[in-house]
Design a protein around this motif. Structure first.
Motif, PDB file in Angstrom:
ATOM      1  N   PHE A 232     -13.820  -8.131  18.012  1.00 41.37           N
ATOM      2  CA  PHE A 232     -13.135  -9.413  17.910  1.00 41.37           C
ATOM      3  C   PHE A 232     -12.071  -9.310  16.829  1.00 41.37           C
ATOM      4  O   PHE A 232     -12.031  -8.342  16.072  1.00 41.37           O
ATOM      5  N   SER A 233     -11.183 -10.305  16.751  1.00 38.58           N
ATOM      6  CA  SER A 233     -10.155 -10.326  15.722  1.00 38.58           C
ATOM      7  C   SER A 233     -10.853 -10.535  14.375  1.00 38.58           C
ATOM      8  O   SER A 233     -11.547 -11.517  14.184  1.00 38.58           O
ATOM      9  N   PHE A 234     -10.685  -9.601  13.447  1.00 34.13           N
ATOM     10  CA  PHE A 234     -11.464  -9.615  12.207  1.00 34.13           C
ATOM     11  C   PHE A 234     -10.593  -9.460  10.981  1.00 34.13           C
ATOM     12  O   PHE A 234      -9.412  -9.161  11.066  1.00 34.13           O
ATOM     13  N   GLU A 235     -11.217  -9.699   9.842  1.00 32.29           N
ATOM     14  CA  GLU A 235     -10.629  -9.406   8.548  1.00 32.29           C
ATOM     15  C   GLU A 235     -11.747  -8.920   7.636  1.00 32.29           C
ATOM     16  O   GLU A 235     -12.920  -9.143   7.914  1.00 32.29           O
ATOM     17  N   LYS A 236     -11.370  -8.225   6.571  1.00 29.84           N
ATOM     18  CA  LYS A 236     -12.346  -7.783   5.585  1.00 29.84           C
ATOM     19  C   LYS A 236     -12.493  -8.888   4.551  1.00 29.84           C
ATOM     20  O   LYS A 236     -11.497  -9.414   4.060  1.00 29.84           O
ATOM     21  N   CYS A 237     -13.737  -9.237   4.221  1.00 29.34           N
ATOM     22  CA  CYS A 237     -13.996 -10.266   3.226  1.00 29.34           C
ATOM     23  C   CYS A 237     -14.756  -9.636   2.061  1.00 29.34           C
ATOM     24  O   CYS A 237     -15.859  -9.120   2.242  1.00 29.34           O
ATOM     25  N   TYR A 238     -14.145  -9.656   0.884  1.00 24.29           N
ATOM     26  CA  TYR A 238     -14.704  -9.029  -0.313  1.00 24.29           C
ATOM     27  C   TYR A 238     -15.482 -10.043  -1.149  1.00 24.29           C
ATOM     28  O   TYR A 238     -15.143 -11.213  -1.200  1.00 24.29           O
ATOM     29  N   GLY A 239     -16.512  -9.556  -1.824  1.00 23.35           N
ATOM     30  CA  GLY A 239     -17.221 -10.352  -2.810  1.00 23.35           C
ATOM     31  C   GLY A 239     -18.278 -11.293  -2.284  1.00 23.35           C
ATOM     32  O   GLY A 239     -18.792 -12.113  -3.031  1.00 23.35           O
TER      33      GLY A 239
ATOM     34  N   LYS B  37     -24.305  -9.317   0.516  1.00 22.65           N
ATOM     35  CA  LYS B  37     -25.600  -9.081  -0.113  1.00 22.65           C
ATOM     36  C   LYS B  37     -25.780  -7.586  -0.334  1.00 22.65           C
ATOM     37  O   LYS B  37     -25.219  -6.765   0.399  1.00 22.65           O
ATOM     38  N   ALA B  38     -26.581  -7.215  -1.316  1.00 23.31           N
ATOM     39  CA  ALA B  38     -26.856  -5.808  -1.601  1.00 23.31           C
ATOM     40  C   ALA B  38     -27.363  -5.106  -0.346  1.00 23.31           C
ATOM     41  O   ALA B  38     -28.224  -5.623   0.363  1.00 23.31           O
ATOM     42  N   GLY B  39     -26.769  -3.955  -0.048  1.00 19.36           N
ATOM     43  CA  GLY B  39     -27.195  -3.169   1.102  1.00 19.36           C
ATOM     44  C   GLY B  39     -26.646  -3.632   2.437  1.00 19.36           C
ATOM     45  O   GLY B  39     -27.016  -3.115   3.480  1.00 19.36           O
ATOM     46  N   GLN B  40     -25.731  -4.587   2.446  1.00 24.45           N
ATOM     47  CA  GLN B  40     -25.199  -5.117   3.703  1.00 24.45           C
ATOM     48  C   GLN B  40     -23.697  -4.896   3.878  1.00 24.45           C
ATOM     49  O   GLN B  40     -23.102  -5.427   4.812  1.00 24.45           O
ATOM     50  N   ASN B  41     -23.065  -4.127   3.000  1.00 26.89           N
ATOM     51  CA  ASN B  41     -21.628  -3.892   3.095  1.00 26.89           C
ATOM     52  C   ASN B  41     -21.273  -3.064   4.333  1.00 26.89           C
ATOM     53  O   ASN B  41     -22.104  -2.365   4.876  1.00 26.89           O
ATOM     54  N   ASP B  42     -20.015  -3.175   4.776  1.00 22.85           N
ATOM     55  CA  ASP B  42     -19.588  -2.478   5.985  1.00 22.85           C
ATOM     56  C   ASP B  42     -18.890  -1.141   5.751  1.00 22.85           C
ATOM     57  O   ASP B  42     -18.676  -0.402   6.688  1.00 22.85           O
ATOM     58  N   CYS B  43     -18.485  -0.807   4.546  1.00 14.19           N
ATOM     59  CA  CYS B  43     -17.861   0.494   4.337  1.00 14.19           C
ATOM     60  C   CYS B  43     -17.889   0.894   2.882  1.00 14.19           C
ATOM     61  O   CYS B  43     -18.307   0.139   2.021  1.00 14.19           O
TER      62      CYS B  43
ATOM     63  N   TYR C 243     -16.995  -7.212   7.594  1.00 17.68           N
ATOM     64  CA  TYR C 243     -16.107  -7.752   8.625  1.00 17.68           C
ATOM     65  C   TYR C 243     -16.524  -9.180   8.944  1.00 17.68           C
ATOM     66  O   TYR C 243     -17.707  -9.460   9.144  1.00 17.68           O
ATOM     67  N   VAL C 244     -15.551 -10.084   8.985  1.00 14.65           N
ATOM     68  CA  VAL C 244     -15.790 -11.464   9.412  1.00 14.65           C
ATOM     69  C   VAL C 244     -14.688 -11.840  10.401  1.00 14.65           C
ATOM     70  O   VAL C 244     -13.625 -11.218  10.420  1.00 14.65           O
ATOM     71  N   PRO C 245     -14.913 -12.847  11.252  1.00 11.57           N
ATOM     72  CA  PRO C 245     -13.850 -13.271  12.164  1.00 11.57           C
ATOM     73  C   PRO C 245     -12.602 -13.691  11.381  1.00 11.57           C
ATOM     74  O   PRO C 245     -12.709 -14.274  10.293  1.00 11.57           O
ATOM     75  N   ALA C 246     -11.425 -13.374  11.906  1.00 10.42           N
ATOM     76  CA  ALA C 246     -10.160 -13.690  11.245  1.00 10.42           C
ATOM     77  C   ALA C 246     -10.101 -15.170  10.881  1.00 10.42           C
ATOM     78  O   ALA C 246     -10.484 -16.035  11.670  1.00 10.42           O
ATOM     79  N   GLY C 247      -9.667 -15.458   9.659  1.00  8.83           N
ATOM     80  CA  GLY C 247      -9.536 -16.827   9.182  1.00  8.83           C
ATOM     81  C   GLY C 247     -10.800 -17.393   8.547  1.00  8.83           C
ATOM     82  O   GLY C 247     -10.798 -18.510   8.057  1.00  8.83           O
ATOM     83  N   THR C 248     -11.866 -16.629   8.517  1.00 12.94           N
ATOM     84  CA  THR C 248     -13.145 -17.114   7.993  1.00 12.94           C
ATOM     85  C   THR C 248     -13.308 -16.871   6.507  1.00 12.94           C
ATOM     86  O   THR C 248     -13.914 -17.686   5.806  1.00 12.94           O
ATOM     87  N   CYS C 249     -12.800 -15.796   5.978  1.00 17.24           N
ATOM     88  CA  CYS C 249     -13.060 -15.401   4.594  1.00 17.24           C
ATOM     89  C   CYS C 249     -12.650 -16.485   3.603  1.00 17.24           C
ATOM     90  O   CYS C 249     -13.372 -16.758   2.644  1.00 17.24           O
ATOM     91  N   ALA C 250     -11.501 -17.111   3.805  1.00 17.93           N
ATOM     92  CA  ALA C 250     -11.023 -18.139   2.882  1.00 17.93           C
ATOM     93  C   ALA C 250     -11.958 -19.352   2.852  1.00 17.93           C
ATOM     94  O   ALA C 250     -11.966 -20.113   1.892  1.00 17.93           O
TER      95      ALA C 250
ATOM     96  N   GLY D 260     -15.251 -15.733  -1.404  1.00 15.14           N
ATOM     97  CA  GLY D 260     -14.633 -14.744  -0.523  1.00 15.14           C
ATOM     98  C   GLY D 260     -13.180 -14.492  -0.863  1.00 15.14           C
ATOM     99  O   GLY D 260     -12.463 -15.387  -1.299  1.00 15.14           O
ATOM    100  N   SER D 261     -12.748 -13.257  -0.673  1.00 17.08           N
ATOM    101  CA  SER D 261     -11.365 -12.865  -0.939  1.00 17.08           C
ATOM    102  C   SER D 261     -10.947 -11.799   0.056  1.00 17.08           C
ATOM    103  O   SER D 261     -11.760 -10.968   0.455  1.00 17.08           O
ATOM    104  N   ASN D 262      -9.676 -11.828   0.452  1.00 17.85           N
ATOM    105  CA  ASN D 262      -9.158 -10.796   1.359  1.00 17.85           C
ATOM    106  C   ASN D 262      -8.729  -9.540   0.612  1.00 17.85           C
ATOM    107  O   ASN D 262      -8.351  -8.554   1.226  1.00 17.85           O
ATOM    108  N   GLU D 263      -8.800  -9.544  -0.712  1.00 22.17           N
ATOM    109  CA  GLU D 263      -8.463  -8.411  -1.544  1.00 22.17           C
ATOM    110  C   GLU D 263      -9.648  -8.080  -2.442  1.00 22.17           C
ATOM    111  O   GLU D 263     -10.388  -8.979  -2.851  1.00 22.17           O
TER     112      GLU D 263
END
Length: 89
Positions: A33-40, A43-49, A71-78, A83-86
């Motif tokens: 799906f259309s995604f974005e990376k969401c930082y911060g 949970k511990a042990g659940q990161n994607d990369c 990874y979260v659906p695009a537009g969700t992180c904000a 959450g942060s895109n950086e």
């Protein structure tokens, strides 16, 4: 003496358990799906990369690490608290 069947069965069981345990972890597959990376917000042990502090998906050591992402659906992180895109310092 160990018979050949027992030896082969043990080897197959060991190989299967290693593969199932995730000992060959790497980056998570990109979603379909259309995604974005969401930082911060991970949970511990659940990161994607990998990040600067750990090497593979599922290896973050603390909740909400600033450089761990998921990874979260695009537009969700904000919309997610913290959450942060950086990456955060």
């Amino acid at each position: 003496m160990i018979n050949t069947r027992t030896l082969l069965g043990s080897a197959l069981a060991a190989a299967t358990s290693l593969a199932a345990s995730g000992s060959f972890a790497g980056p998570a597959a990109q979603p379909d799906f259309s995604f974005e990376k969401c930082y911060g917000v991970v949970k511990a042990g659940q990161n994607d990369c990998q990040t600067a502090t750990h090497s593979c998906a599922g290896t973050s050591t603390a909740d909400n690490q600033g450089d761990s992402w998921i990874y979260v659906p695009a537009g969700t992180c904000a919309k997610i608290s913290g959450g942060s895109n950086e990456p955060k310092a």
